[in-house]
Scaffold this motif. Structure first.
Motif, PDB file in Angstrom:
ATOM      1  N   VAL A 133      51.289  45.514  38.223  1.00 48.41           N
ATOM      2  CA  VAL A 133      50.716  45.519  36.872  1.00 48.41           C
ATOM      3  C   VAL A 133      49.214  45.264  36.929  1.00 48.41           C
ATOM      4  O   VAL A 133      48.423  45.934  36.260  1.00 48.41           O
ATOM      5  N   VAL A 134      48.798  44.306  37.745  1.00 43.80           N
ATOM      6  CA  VAL A 134      47.371  44.002  37.894  1.00 43.80           C
ATOM      7  C   VAL A 134      46.624  45.183  38.524  1.00 43.80           C
ATOM      8  O   VAL A 134      45.456  45.446  38.201  1.00 43.80           O
ATOM      9  N   ALA A 135      47.290  45.923  39.397  1.00 44.48           N
ATOM     10  CA  ALA A 135      46.643  47.039  40.077  1.00 44.48           C
ATOM     11  C   ALA A 135      46.190  48.128  39.116  1.00 44.48           C
ATOM     12  O   ALA A 135      45.209  48.827  39.393  1.00 44.48           O
ATOM     13  N   VAL A 136      46.882  48.276  37.987  1.00 40.65           N
ATOM     14  CA  VAL A 136      46.545  49.358  37.054  1.00 40.65           C
ATOM     15  C   VAL A 136      45.158  49.163  36.428  1.00 40.65           C
ATOM     16  O   VAL A 136      44.283  50.031  36.567  1.00 40.65           O
ATOM     17  N   PRO A 137      44.899  48.051  35.731  1.00 39.59           N
ATOM     18  CA  PRO A 137      43.545  47.880  35.195  1.00 39.59           C
ATOM     19  C   PRO A 137      42.481  47.762  36.296  1.00 39.59           C
ATOM     20  O   PRO A 137      41.323  48.150  36.089  1.00 39.59           O
ATOM     21  N   SER A 138      42.861  47.262  37.456  1.00 36.35           N
ATOM     22  CA  SER A 138      41.913  47.190  38.567  1.00 36.35           C
ATOM     23  C   SER A 138      41.478  48.594  38.994  1.00 36.35           C
ATOM     24  O   SER A 138      40.301  48.831  39.295  1.00 36.35           O
ATOM     25  N   TYR A 139      42.414  49.512  39.015  1.00 32.51           N
ATOM     26  CA  TYR A 139      42.110  50.916  39.337  1.00 32.51           C
ATOM     27  C   TYR A 139      41.105  51.486  38.341  1.00 32.51           C
ATOM     28  O   TYR A 139      40.096  52.096  38.721  1.00 32.51           O
ATOM     29  N   TYR A 140      41.375  51.278  37.051  1.00 34.25           N
ATOM     30  CA  TYR A 140      40.488  51.817  36.019  1.00 34.25           C
ATOM     31  C   TYR A 140      39.151  51.078  35.975  1.00 34.25           C
ATOM     32  O   TYR A 140      38.134  51.654  35.573  1.00 34.25           O
ATOM     33  N   LEU A 141      39.150  49.819  36.403  1.00 36.78           N
ATOM     34  CA  LEU A 141      37.888  49.089  36.528  1.00 36.78           C
ATOM     35  C   LEU A 141      37.009  49.748  37.585  1.00 36.78           C
ATOM     36  O   LEU A 141      35.806  49.954  37.376  1.00 36.78           O
ATOM     37  N   ALA A 142      37.598  50.081  38.710  1.00 34.32           N
ATOM     38  CA  ALA A 142      36.846  50.764  39.769  1.00 34.32           C
ATOM     39  C   ALA A 142      36.304  52.098  39.264  1.00 34.32           C
ATOM     40  O   ALA A 142      35.158  52.458  39.539  1.00 34.32           O
ATOM     41  N   ALA A 143      37.136  52.828  38.508  1.00 33.22           N
ATOM     42  CA  ALA A 143      36.701  54.122  37.972  1.00 33.22           C
ATOM     43  C   ALA A 143      35.530  53.954  37.009  1.00 33.22           C
ATOM     44  O   ALA A 143      34.596  54.762  36.998  1.00 33.22           O
ATOM     45  N   ALA A 144      35.567  52.884  36.210  1.00 40.45           N
ATOM     46  CA  ALA A 144      34.471  52.627  35.264  1.00 40.45           C
ATOM     47  C   ALA A 144      33.186  52.252  35.996  1.00 40.45           C
ATOM     48  O   ALA A 144      32.097  52.701  35.631  1.00 40.45           O
ATOM     49  N   LEU A 145      33.299  51.449  37.033  1.00 36.95           N
ATOM     50  CA  LEU A 145      32.121  50.994  37.756  1.00 36.95           C
ATOM     51  C   LEU A 145      31.526  52.082  38.656  1.00 36.95           C
ATOM     52  O   LEU A 145      30.303  52.190  38.793  1.00 36.95           O
ATOM     53  N   ILE A 146      32.391  52.888  39.270  1.00 42.42           N
ATOM     54  CA  ILE A 146      31.934  53.851  40.267  1.00 42.42           C
ATOM     55  C   ILE A 146      31.515  55.183  39.652  1.00 42.42           C
ATOM     56  O   ILE A 146      30.516  55.782  40.061  1.00 42.42           O
ATOM     57  N   GLN A 147      32.290  55.659  38.656  1.00 40.55           N
ATOM     58  CA  GLN A 147      31.942  56.966  38.089  1.00 40.55           C
ATOM     59  C   GLN A 147      31.808  56.945  36.566  1.00 40.55           C
ATOM     60  O   GLN A 147      31.903  57.970  35.912  1.00 40.55           O
ATOM     61  N   ASN A 148      31.568  55.749  36.032  1.00 41.68           N
ATOM     62  CA  ASN A 148      31.274  55.595  34.605  1.00 41.68           C
ATOM     63  C   ASN A 148      32.376  56.112  33.681  1.00 41.68           C
ATOM     64  O   ASN A 148      32.098  56.645  32.601  1.00 41.68           O
ATOM     65  N   ASP A 149      33.627  55.941  34.084  1.00 41.32           N
ATOM     66  CA  ASP A 149      34.740  56.274  33.192  1.00 41.32           C
ATOM     67  C   ASP A 149      34.754  55.324  31.998  1.00 41.32           C
ATOM     68  O   ASP A 149      34.158  54.239  32.047  1.00 41.32           O
ATOM     69  N   ASP A 150      35.457  55.725  30.959  1.00 44.49           N
ATOM     70  CA  ASP A 150      35.531  54.927  29.741  1.00 44.49           C
ATOM     71  C   ASP A 150      36.222  53.585  30.021  1.00 44.49           C
ATOM     72  O   ASP A 150      37.290  53.542  30.623  1.00 44.49           O
ATOM     73  N   TRP A 151      35.624  52.506  29.558  1.00 45.18           N
ATOM     74  CA  TRP A 151      36.193  51.169  29.768  1.00 45.18           C
ATOM     75  C   TRP A 151      37.522  50.987  29.041  1.00 45.18           C
ATOM     76  O   TRP A 151      38.334  50.150  29.426  1.00 45.18           O
ATOM     77  N   SER A 152      37.757  51.774  27.998  1.00 46.47           N
ATOM     78  CA  SER A 152      39.025  51.654  27.265  1.00 46.47           C
ATOM     79  C   SER A 152      40.217  52.079  28.115  1.00 46.47           C
ATOM     80  O   SER A 152      41.363  51.777  27.779  1.00 46.47           O
ATOM     81  N   ASN A 153      39.944  52.779  29.222  1.00 42.57           N
ATOM     82  CA  ASN A 153      41.030  53.178  30.123  1.00 42.57           C
ATOM     83  C   ASN A 153      41.755  51.973  30.716  1.00 42.57           C
ATOM     84  O   ASN A 153      42.893  52.095  31.171  1.00 42.57           O
ATOM     85  N   LEU A 154      41.100  50.824  30.713  1.00 40.87           N
ATOM     86  CA  LEU A 154      41.731  49.626  31.274  1.00 40.87           C
ATOM     87  C   LEU A 154      42.913  49.151  30.445  1.00 40.87           C
ATOM     88  O   LEU A 154      43.798  48.458  30.968  1.00 40.87           O
ATOM     89  N   TYR A 155      42.943  49.529  29.152  1.00 43.60           N
ATOM     90  CA  TYR A 155      43.993  48.976  28.281  1.00 43.60           C
ATOM     91  C   TYR A 155      44.581  50.008  27.321  1.00 43.60           C
ATOM     92  O   TYR A 155      45.353  49.650  26.433  1.00 43.60           O
ATOM     93  N   ASN A 156      44.253  51.295  27.486  1.00 45.37           N
ATOM     94  CA  ASN A 156      44.766  52.291  26.549  1.00 45.37           C
ATOM     95  C   ASN A 156      46.248  52.591  26.809  1.00 45.37           C
ATOM     96  O   ASN A 156      46.881  51.997  27.688  1.00 45.37           O
ATOM     97  N   THR A 157      46.786  53.546  26.051  1.00 40.50           N
ATOM     98  CA  THR A 157      48.220  53.848  26.135  1.00 40.50           C
ATOM     99  C   THR A 157      48.636  54.281  27.530  1.00 40.50           C
ATOM    100  O   THR A 157      49.696  53.874  28.030  1.00 40.50           O
ATOM    101  N   THR A 158      47.799  55.090  28.172  1.00 40.50           N
ATOM    102  CA  THR A 158      48.113  55.546  29.524  1.00 40.50           C
ATOM    103  C   THR A 158      48.219  54.371  30.490  1.00 40.50           C
ATOM    104  O   THR A 158      49.146  54.293  31.310  1.00 40.50           O
ATOM    105  N   ALA A 159      47.279  53.434  30.392  1.00 41.08           N
ATOM    106  CA  ALA A 159      47.305  52.250  31.251  1.00 41.08           C
ATOM    107  C   ALA A 159      48.570  51.427  31.009  1.00 41.08           C
ATOM    108  O   ALA A 159      49.208  50.953  31.956  1.00 41.08           O
ATOM    109  N   VAL A 160      48.932  51.278  29.754  1.00 44.44           N
ATOM    110  CA  VAL A 160      50.135  50.499  29.419  1.00 44.44           C
ATOM    111  C   VAL A 160      51.382  51.173  29.986  1.00 44.44           C
ATOM    112  O   VAL A 160      52.287  50.502  30.510  1.00 44.44           O
ATOM    113  N   LEU A 161      51.445  52.502  29.895  1.00 43.37           N
ATOM    114  CA  LEU A 161      52.593  53.224  30.452  1.00 43.37           C
ATOM    115  C   LEU A 161      52.679  53.055  31.968  1.00 43.37           C
ATOM    116  O   LEU A 161      53.766  52.865  32.524  1.00 43.37           O
ATOM    117  N   TRP A 162      51.515  53.087  32.636  1.00 43.53           N
ATOM    118  CA  TRP A 162      51.518  52.874  34.083  1.00 43.53           C
ATOM    119  C   TRP A 162      51.912  51.437  34.430  1.00 43.53           C
ATOM    120  O   TRP A 162      52.591  51.192  35.434  1.00 43.53           O
TER     121      TRP A 162
END
Length: 200
Positions: free
Chosen positions: A65-94
């Motif tokens: 469960v922790v790995a999911v937002p951590s993945y999206y955190l890396a995406a936000a920091l490295i390639q400027n992905d949207d920060w909402s990816n850490l907690y949006n519906t897709t993240a919750v499903l994963w």
């Protein structure tokens, strides 16, 4: 305590997973998007953790469960992905998928080291999830937008890792053969579940 290790393990799994996808060449890069990779990580956490079932399964779930937002955190920091990816519906499903995988493979890691009739089927779980993912990849060959060469390469990598993890976890060739025999029905079951869940 295994719970204490679950948090940093989950953070490292998610963050480094994205880094792996970003910088490692194909076909190995796709291991970062592999369900099998995360499932085997949960299995190894409890297999090596040497704790009782309830605590081990809770740790496996927490890790995934922790790995999911951590993945999206890396995406936000490295390639400027949207920060909402850490907690949006897709993240919750994963994260929900992480709970299921943590239950199954976390329990499997415990059963694989405790003996009894379920030891061999439990030891077969890592190979089975890799083989199931390999089968799904092979069945994509010939579908629209599928690259046949890439599908074959990735399927071969997954199948090879399934064999490798069995060799590393199980001692003796006879025992390895028995564990791989158990992986056959588990692979079929895993393929059905992944297909029903839409991973195809």
């Amino acid at each position: 305590m295994i719970i204490m290790w679950a948090l940093p393990a989950g953070f490292a799994l998610g963050f480094l997973d994205f880094v792996w996808i970003k910088y490692v060449p194909y076909p190995f890069a796709d291991l970062g998007n592999s369900l099998g990779t995360w499932a085997v990580a949960a299995f190894l956490l409890t297999y090596l953790g040497r704790r009782r079932m309830a605590v081990s399964v809770a740790a496996a779930i927490l890790c995934l469960v922790v790995a999911v937002p951590s993945y999206y955190l890396a995406a936000a920091l490295i390639q400027n992905d949207d920060w909402s990816n850490l907690y949006n519906t897709t993240a919750v499903l994963w994260m929900g998928s992480g709970v299921v995988a943590g239950l199954v493979f976390g329990a499997g890691g415990v059963l694989a080291r405790t003996g009894g009739r379920l030891r061999r089927p439990a030891l077969a779980l890592p190979a089975a999830v890799m083989f199931a993912e390999s089968a799904i990849e092979l069945l994509r060959i010939g579908t629209p937008n599928a690259d046949t060469a890439e599908q074959w390469e990735y399927a071969a990598v997954m199948a090879g890792l399934g064999l490798l993890v069995t060799v590393l976890l199980v001692r003796g060739w006879r025992e390895r053969a028995l564990v791989l025999a158990w992986s056959a029905p588990l692979t079929a079951g895993g393929w059905i579940l992944l297909t029903v869940a839409g991973f195809r």
